[in-house]
Enzyme design. Sequence first.
Site, short mmCIF file in Angstrom:
data_model
loop_
_atom_site.label_atom_id
_atom_site.label_comp_id
_atom_site.label_asym_id
_atom_site.label_seq_id
_atom_site.Cartn_x
_atom_site.Cartn_y
_atom_site.Cartn_z
N GLY A 46 31.17 58.95 52.61
CA GLY A 46 31.10 60.20 51.85
C GLY A 46 29.70 60.39 51.30
CD GLN A 51 25.57 60.22 47.00
OE1 GLN A 51 26.49 60.76 47.59
NE2 GLN A 51 25.44 58.91 46.90
CB CYS A 94 27.63 54.50 44.89
SG CYS A 94 26.84 56.11 44.78
CG LEU A 95 25.95 55.82 50.80
CD1 LEU A 95 25.92 57.04 51.70
CD2 LEU A 95 25.74 54.55 51.62
CG HIS A 136 32.49 57.87 44.68
ND1 HIS A 136 32.30 56.55 44.34
CD2 HIS A 136 31.26 58.31 45.08
CE1 HIS A 136 31.03 56.22 44.52
NE2 HIS A 136 30.37 57.27 44.97
CD GLU A 137 31.09 61.15 47.84
OE1 GLU A 137 30.02 61.59 47.36
OE2 GLU A 137 31.18 60.01 48.30
CG HIS A 140 27.92 61.39 43.64
ND1 HIS A 140 26.90 60.69 43.03
CD2 HIS A 140 28.49 60.51 44.50
CE1 HIS A 140 26.87 59.45 43.51
NE2 HIS A 140 27.84 59.31 44.40
NI NI Z 1 28.37 57.59 45.43
#
Ligand code: NI
Length: 185
Positions: A46, A51, A94-95, A136-137, A140
């Site tokens: 995701g 991001q 998380c990226l 989670h997204e 963000h």
């Molecule tokens: Ni994340």
Amino acid sequence: MAKRDILIIPDKRLRLKSDPVKTVDKSVRALVDDMFETMYAAPGIGLAAIQIGVAQRVVTMDLAKKDEPPEPLVFINPEVVWSSDEKSIYDEGCLSIPEYYEEVARPKAVKVKFLDLDGKPQEIEADGLLATCLQHEIDHTNGVLFIDHISKLKRDMVMKKFKKAAKRGEYPAFEKDEEPSHHIG
Ligand code: NI
């Protein structure tokens, strides 16, 4: 399409509240293309537009396993309209916080409304990994990170490590994990 750089904490842009998309036009579709390329290359399951430094409420996702055909999903202006009282725990990553994983408890099921790539309103009911990933997204898009859901002690430790490493233009070394389902996004 172009692969874009993923912002890493303590980059302050990750704390921005993203703006809603007004019209799903060519520029939004181009953004979505870049997001998929970046997400698949990471690899992650995701990604939220912020991001890659774009403060718009756009989320891409693909929860297909390695041996399954891709299942790209796009959520524009996603919003949780219902969540279950029952919680579930997932070992999230998380990226934007590379290689750090921690268990997070969130509602087990959610109902989310969003616009699709044609700008049409949609609603889905999700549970399991899809519910976790959506939450989670969506976090963000509101400037919230998964480490905000863990203990302050752990969060401070993570932030400190990343801040220190950022001064050297690096990020800290944690145990590397190549399993994309951990790299929630
Ligand atoms: Ni994340």
